[in-house]
Design an enzyme around this catalytic site. Structure first.
Site, PDB file in Angstrom:
ATOM      1  N   ASN A  13      10.265   7.721 -31.820  1.00  0.00           N
ATOM      2  CA  ASN A  13      10.138   8.836 -32.772  1.00  0.00           C
ATOM      3  C   ASN A  13       8.683   9.274 -32.905  1.00  0.00           C
ATOM      4  O   ASN A  13       8.399  10.467 -32.981  1.00  0.00           O
ATOM      5  CB  ASN A  13      10.714   8.444 -34.142  1.00  0.00           C
ATOM      6  CG  ASN A  13      12.219   8.567 -34.161  1.00  0.00           C
ATOM      7  OD1 ASN A  13      12.762   9.669 -34.225  1.00  0.00           O
ATOM      8  ND2 ASN A  13      12.909   7.439 -34.051  1.00  0.00           N
ATOM      9  N   MET A  89       9.302  -1.584 -40.124  1.00  0.00           N
ATOM     10  CA  MET A  89      10.324  -2.579 -40.477  1.00  0.00           C
ATOM     11  C   MET A  89      10.027  -3.334 -41.774  1.00  0.00           C
ATOM     12  O   MET A  89      10.497  -4.449 -41.958  1.00  0.00           O
ATOM     13  CB  MET A  89      10.526  -3.560 -39.311  1.00  0.00           C
ATOM     14  CG  MET A  89      11.042  -2.898 -38.046  1.00  0.00           C
ATOM     15  SD  MET A  89      12.445  -1.786 -38.315  1.00  0.00           S
ATOM     16  CE  MET A  89      13.749  -2.997 -38.575  1.00  0.00           C
ATOM     17  N   ARG A  90       9.261  -2.726 -42.661  1.00  0.00           N
ATOM     18  CA  ARG A  90       9.004  -3.356 -43.965  1.00  0.00           C
ATOM     19  C   ARG A  90       9.387  -2.407 -45.075  1.00  0.00           C
ATOM     20  O   ARG A  90       9.253  -1.193 -44.936  1.00  0.00           O
ATOM     21  CB  ARG A  90       7.518  -3.696 -44.109  1.00  0.00           C
ATOM     22  CG  ARG A  90       7.099  -4.791 -43.199  1.00  0.00           C
ATOM     23  CD  ARG A  90       5.630  -5.109 -43.312  1.00  0.00           C
ATOM     24  NE  ARG A  90       5.299  -6.054 -42.269  1.00  0.00           N
ATOM     25  CZ  ARG A  90       5.529  -7.353 -42.361  1.00  0.00           C
ATOM     26  NH1 ARG A  90       6.035  -7.882 -43.450  1.00  0.00           N
ATOM     27  NH2 ARG A  90       5.233  -8.146 -41.349  1.00  0.00           N
ATOM     28  N   ASN A 106      11.386   9.136 -44.369  1.00  0.00           N
ATOM     29  CA  ASN A 106      11.913   8.119 -43.450  1.00  0.00           C
ATOM     30  C   ASN A 106      13.052   8.725 -42.639  1.00  0.00           C
ATOM     31  O   ASN A 106      13.690   9.694 -43.076  1.00  0.00           O
ATOM     32  CB  ASN A 106      12.431   6.924 -44.259  1.00  0.00           C
ATOM     33  CG  ASN A 106      12.937   5.805 -43.377  1.00  0.00           C
ATOM     34  OD1 ASN A 106      12.304   5.441 -42.380  1.00  0.00           O
ATOM     35  ND2 ASN A 106      14.090   5.253 -43.699  1.00  0.00           N
ATOM     36  N   HIS A 108      16.680   7.598 -40.720  1.00  0.00           N
ATOM     37  CA  HIS A 108      17.663   6.511 -40.694  1.00  0.00           C
ATOM     38  C   HIS A 108      18.780   6.879 -39.706  1.00  0.00           C
ATOM     39  O   HIS A 108      19.306   7.991 -39.761  1.00  0.00           O
ATOM     40  CB  HIS A 108      18.233   6.301 -42.097  1.00  0.00           C
ATOM     41  CG  HIS A 108      19.167   5.139 -42.153  1.00  0.00           C
ATOM     42  ND1 HIS A 108      18.719   3.837 -42.117  1.00  0.00           N
ATOM     43  CD2 HIS A 108      20.524   5.072 -42.200  1.00  0.00           C
ATOM     44  CE1 HIS A 108      19.757   3.021 -42.150  1.00  0.00           C
ATOM     45  NE2 HIS A 108      20.866   3.743 -42.193  1.00  0.00           N
TER      46      HIS A 108
HETATM   47  C1  GRF Z   1      15.062   4.624 -35.306  1.00  0.00           C
HETATM   48  O1  GRF Z   1      16.409   4.490 -34.929  1.00  0.00           O
HETATM   49  C2  GRF Z   1      14.950   5.004 -36.754  1.00  0.00           C
HETATM   50  O2  GRF Z   1      16.027   5.751 -37.217  1.00  0.00           O
HETATM   51  C3  GRF Z   1      14.931   3.663 -37.441  1.00  0.00           C
HETATM   52  O3  GRF Z   1      14.191   2.830 -36.579  1.00  0.00           O
HETATM   53  C4  GRF Z   1      14.327   3.290 -35.241  1.00  0.00           C
HETATM   54  C5  GRF Z   1      12.947   3.426 -34.685  1.00  0.00           C
HETATM   55  O4  GRF Z   1      12.953   3.707 -33.324  1.00  0.00           O
HETATM   56  N1  GRF Z   1      14.372   3.778 -38.774  1.00  0.00           N
HETATM   57  P1  GRF Z   1      11.606   4.094 -32.585  1.00  0.00           P
HETATM   58  O5  GRF Z   1      10.626   2.950 -32.831  1.00  0.00           O
HETATM   59  O6  GRF Z   1      11.100   5.373 -33.163  1.00  0.00           O
HETATM   60  O7  GRF Z   1      11.950   4.211 -31.138  1.00  0.00           O
END
Ligand code: GRF
Length: 200
Positions: A13, A89-90, A106, A108
Protein backbone atom coordinates in the site's frame (compact mmCIF):
# COMPACT_ATOMS: atom_id res chain seq x y z
CA UNK A 1 -0.15 18.60 3.30
CA UNK A 2 2.68 16.58 4.87
CA UNK A 3 1.89 12.88 5.16
CA UNK A 4 3.52 10.13 7.22
CA UNK A 5 2.86 6.50 6.36
CA UNK A 6 3.20 3.92 9.16
CA UNK A 7 4.08 0.41 7.95
CA UNK A 8 5.42 -2.70 9.66
CA UNK A 9 5.75 -5.09 6.75
CA UNK A 10 5.60 -5.57 3.02
CA UNK A 11 4.45 -2.05 2.20
CA UNK A 12 2.48 -2.70 -0.99
CA UNK A 13 0.00 0.00 0.00
CA UNK A 14 2.89 2.33 0.77
CA UNK A 15 4.25 1.60 -2.73
CA UNK A 16 0.84 2.37 -4.25
CA UNK A 17 0.78 5.67 -2.36
CA UNK A 18 4.28 6.53 -3.60
CA UNK A 19 3.15 5.84 -7.18
CA UNK A 20 0.00 7.96 -6.75
CA UNK A 21 2.01 10.89 -5.40
CA UNK A 22 4.48 10.63 -8.30
CA UNK A 23 1.63 10.60 -10.81
CA UNK A 24 -0.01 13.61 -9.14
CA UNK A 25 -3.07 11.58 -8.15
CA UNK A 26 -2.34 12.50 -4.54
CA UNK A 27 -1.42 16.14 -4.26
CA UNK A 28 0.52 16.05 -1.02
CA UNK A 29 4.04 15.64 0.27
CA UNK A 30 4.99 12.12 1.32
CA UNK A 31 7.32 13.31 4.05
CA UNK A 32 8.01 10.31 6.25
CA UNK A 33 7.81 6.55 6.66
CA UNK A 34 7.47 5.41 10.27
CA UNK A 35 8.25 1.76 10.93
CA UNK A 36 8.68 -0.37 14.03
CA UNK A 37 10.31 -3.21 12.14
CA UNK A 38 13.86 -3.02 10.73
CA UNK A 39 13.01 -5.93 8.40
CA UNK A 40 9.98 -4.22 6.87
CA UNK A 41 10.17 -4.24 3.07
CA UNK A 42 8.55 -0.80 3.25
CA UNK A 43 11.92 0.58 4.42
CA UNK A 44 13.69 -0.43 1.19
CA UNK A 45 10.81 1.11 -0.76
CA UNK A 46 11.20 4.40 1.11
CA UNK A 47 14.95 4.39 0.46
CA UNK A 48 14.41 3.84 -3.26
CA UNK A 49 11.89 6.67 -3.38
CA UNK A 50 14.06 9.03 -1.32
CA UNK A 51 11.54 9.26 1.51
CA UNK A 52 12.75 9.95 5.04
CA UNK A 53 12.54 6.99 7.41
CA UNK A 54 11.91 6.98 11.17
CA UNK A 55 12.64 3.50 12.49
CA UNK A 56 11.36 3.38 16.06
CA UNK A 57 11.67 -0.02 17.71
CA UNK A 58 9.26 -0.79 20.52
CA UNK A 59 11.84 -2.84 22.43
CA UNK A 60 14.01 0.24 22.89
CA UNK A 61 11.41 1.77 25.20
CA UNK A 62 10.16 0.70 28.64
CA UNK A 63 6.56 1.46 27.87
CA UNK A 64 4.20 2.28 25.05
CA UNK A 65 4.11 5.96 26.04
CA UNK A 66 7.88 6.33 25.62
CA UNK A 67 7.67 4.58 22.25
CA UNK A 68 4.82 6.75 21.00
CA UNK A 69 6.39 9.96 22.35
CA UNK A 70 9.44 9.23 20.20
CA UNK A 71 7.22 8.77 17.16
CA UNK A 72 5.41 12.03 17.94
CA UNK A 73 8.79 13.76 18.09
CA UNK A 74 9.48 12.59 14.52
CA UNK A 75 5.99 13.65 13.40
CA UNK A 76 6.42 17.14 14.85
CA UNK A 77 9.91 17.52 13.42
CA UNK A 78 8.46 16.83 9.98
CA UNK A 79 5.27 18.89 10.43
CA UNK A 80 3.09 15.89 9.74
CA UNK A 81 -0.58 16.72 9.19
CA UNK A 82 -1.94 13.32 8.18
CA UNK A 83 -0.99 9.84 9.41
CA UNK A 84 -1.70 6.97 7.04
CA UNK A 85 -1.58 3.52 8.65
CA UNK A 86 -0.70 0.94 6.00
CA UNK A 87 -0.11 -2.44 7.55
CA UNK A 88 1.09 -0.96 10.84
CA UNK A 89 0.79 -3.92 13.18
CA UNK A 90 0.40 -2.03 16.46
CA UNK A 91 -2.60 -0.48 18.09
CA UNK A 92 -2.20 3.24 18.58
CA UNK A 93 -3.07 4.41 22.09
CA UNK A 94 -6.03 6.65 22.94
CA UNK A 95 -3.55 9.39 23.94
CA UNK A 96 -1.87 9.21 20.54
CA UNK A 97 -5.25 9.33 18.76
CA UNK A 98 -6.23 12.36 20.86
CA UNK A 99 -3.08 14.23 19.77
CA UNK A 100 -3.88 13.59 16.12
CA UNK A 101 -7.66 13.72 16.30
CA UNK A 102 -9.27 12.99 12.91
CA UNK A 103 -5.82 13.04 11.33
CA UNK A 104 -5.16 9.31 11.31
CA UNK A 105 -6.58 6.95 8.70
CA UNK A 106 -6.33 3.19 8.22
CA UNK A 107 -7.08 0.60 5.57
CA UNK A 108 -8.70 -2.69 6.47
CA UNK A 109 -9.07 -5.69 4.15
CA UNK A 110 -12.75 -6.39 4.85
CA UNK A 111 -16.06 -4.55 4.89
CA UNK A 112 -16.14 -3.16 8.42
CA UNK A 113 -17.71 -3.72 10.88
CA UNK A 114 -17.35 -7.32 9.71
CA UNK A 115 -14.09 -9.19 10.25
CA UNK A 116 -12.11 -6.79 12.41
CA UNK A 117 -8.60 -7.78 13.44
CA UNK A 118 -5.36 -8.92 11.91
CA UNK A 119 -6.66 -11.89 9.86
CA UNK A 120 -9.62 -10.33 8.10
CA UNK A 121 -9.10 -11.93 4.68
CA UNK A 122 -8.71 -15.46 6.09
CA UNK A 123 -11.59 -14.94 8.53
CA UNK A 124 -13.95 -13.77 5.77
CA UNK A 125 -12.87 -16.58 3.44
CA UNK A 126 -13.24 -19.26 6.13
CA UNK A 127 -16.64 -17.87 7.10
CA UNK A 128 -17.80 -18.44 3.55
CA UNK A 129 -18.98 -14.93 2.71
CA UNK A 130 -19.83 -14.26 -0.93
CA UNK A 131 -18.96 -10.56 -0.68
CA UNK A 132 -16.13 -8.99 1.24
CA UNK A 133 -14.03 -5.94 0.43
CA UNK A 134 -11.92 -3.05 1.60
CA UNK A 135 -12.57 -0.22 4.06
CA UNK A 136 -10.69 3.04 4.57
CA UNK A 137 -11.62 4.69 7.86
CA UNK A 138 -10.60 7.29 10.40
CA UNK A 139 -8.83 5.84 13.41
CA UNK A 140 -10.33 6.26 16.85
CA UNK A 141 -9.44 4.65 20.17
CA UNK A 142 -11.11 1.34 19.31
CA UNK A 143 -9.63 -1.15 16.87
CA UNK A 144 -11.01 -1.03 13.29
CA UNK A 145 -13.85 1.17 14.49
CA UNK A 146 -13.59 4.82 13.34
CA UNK A 147 -15.85 6.57 10.83
CA UNK A 148 -15.80 5.05 7.36
CA UNK A 149 -14.40 7.12 4.48
CA UNK A 150 -14.62 4.69 1.53
CA UNK A 151 -15.57 1.06 1.04
CA UNK A 152 -15.46 -1.17 -1.98
CA UNK A 153 -16.89 -4.65 -2.31
CA UNK A 154 -14.97 -7.65 -3.63
CA UNK A 155 -16.90 -10.74 -4.72
CA UNK A 156 -15.79 -14.16 -3.54
CA UNK A 157 -16.25 -16.30 -6.63
CA UNK A 158 -16.46 -20.06 -7.13
CA UNK A 159 -12.92 -21.31 -7.39
CA UNK A 160 -11.42 -18.48 -5.33
CA UNK A 161 -8.81 -19.56 -2.80
CA UNK A 162 -7.66 -17.53 0.16
CA UNK A 163 -4.64 -16.51 -1.94
CA UNK A 164 -6.63 -15.42 -4.97
CA UNK A 165 -9.02 -13.49 -2.73
CA UNK A 166 -6.07 -11.81 -1.07
CA UNK A 167 -4.69 -10.75 -4.46
CA UNK A 168 -8.07 -9.27 -5.47
CA UNK A 169 -8.36 -7.40 -2.18
CA UNK A 170 -4.87 -5.93 -2.41
CA UNK A 171 -5.55 -4.74 -5.95
CA UNK A 172 -8.60 -2.84 -4.70
CA UNK A 173 -6.68 -1.50 -1.69
CA UNK A 174 -4.07 0.00 -3.97
CA UNK A 175 -6.78 1.95 -5.82
CA UNK A 176 -8.95 2.89 -2.84
CA UNK A 177 -6.30 4.16 -0.42
CA UNK A 178 -4.80 6.79 -2.77
CA UNK A 179 -8.34 7.95 -3.58
CA UNK A 180 -9.17 8.38 0.11
CA UNK A 181 -5.89 10.16 0.84
CA UNK A 182 -6.51 12.61 -1.98
CA UNK A 183 -10.00 13.32 -0.58
CA UNK A 184 -8.42 14.19 2.78
CA UNK A 185 -5.70 16.28 1.10
CA UNK A 186 -8.32 18.23 -0.83
CA UNK A 187 -10.29 18.90 2.36
CA UNK A 188 -13.30 17.15 0.88
CA UNK A 189 -14.28 15.10 3.94
CA UNK A 190 -16.64 16.37 6.59
CA UNK A 191 -17.09 14.32 9.74
CA UNK A 192 -20.56 14.26 11.25
CA UNK A 193 -20.43 11.81 14.13
CA UNK A 194 -19.86 8.39 12.59
CA UNK A 195 -20.76 9.67 9.13
CA UNK A 196 -18.22 10.99 6.68
CA UNK A 197 -19.72 13.33 4.10
CA UNK A 198 -17.83 13.61 0.83
CA UNK A 199 -18.13 17.17 -0.43
CA UNK A 200 -18.51 17.74 -4.18
C1 GRF B 1 -3.27 -4.65 4.01
O1 GRF B 1 -4.06 -5.75 3.64
C2 GRF B 1 -4.06 -3.69 4.86
O2 GRF B 1 -5.42 -3.69 4.58
C3 GRF B 1 -3.82 -4.23 6.25
O3 GRF B 1 -2.49 -4.67 6.24
C4 GRF B 1 -2.12 -5.06 4.93
C5 GRF B 1 -0.85 -4.35 4.60
O4 GRF B 1 -0.30 -4.78 3.40
N1 GRF B 1 -4.10 -3.21 7.24
P1 GRF B 1 0.94 -4.02 2.77
O5 GRF B 1 2.04 -4.02 3.82
O6 GRF B 1 0.51 -2.63 2.43
O7 GRF B 1 1.34 -4.81 1.56
Amino acid sequence: MNIAVFASGRGSNFAAIIRAVKKGKIKANLALLVSDNPKAKAIAKAKRAGIKIALVKRENFNDKKGYEDKIIEHLKENNIELIVLAGYMRLVSAEFVAQYKDKIINIHPALLPSFKGAHAIKDAFDYGVKVTGVTVHFVDEKMDHGAIILQKAVMVEEGDSEDSLERKIHKIEHQLYPKAIQLVAEGKLKLQGRKVKILP
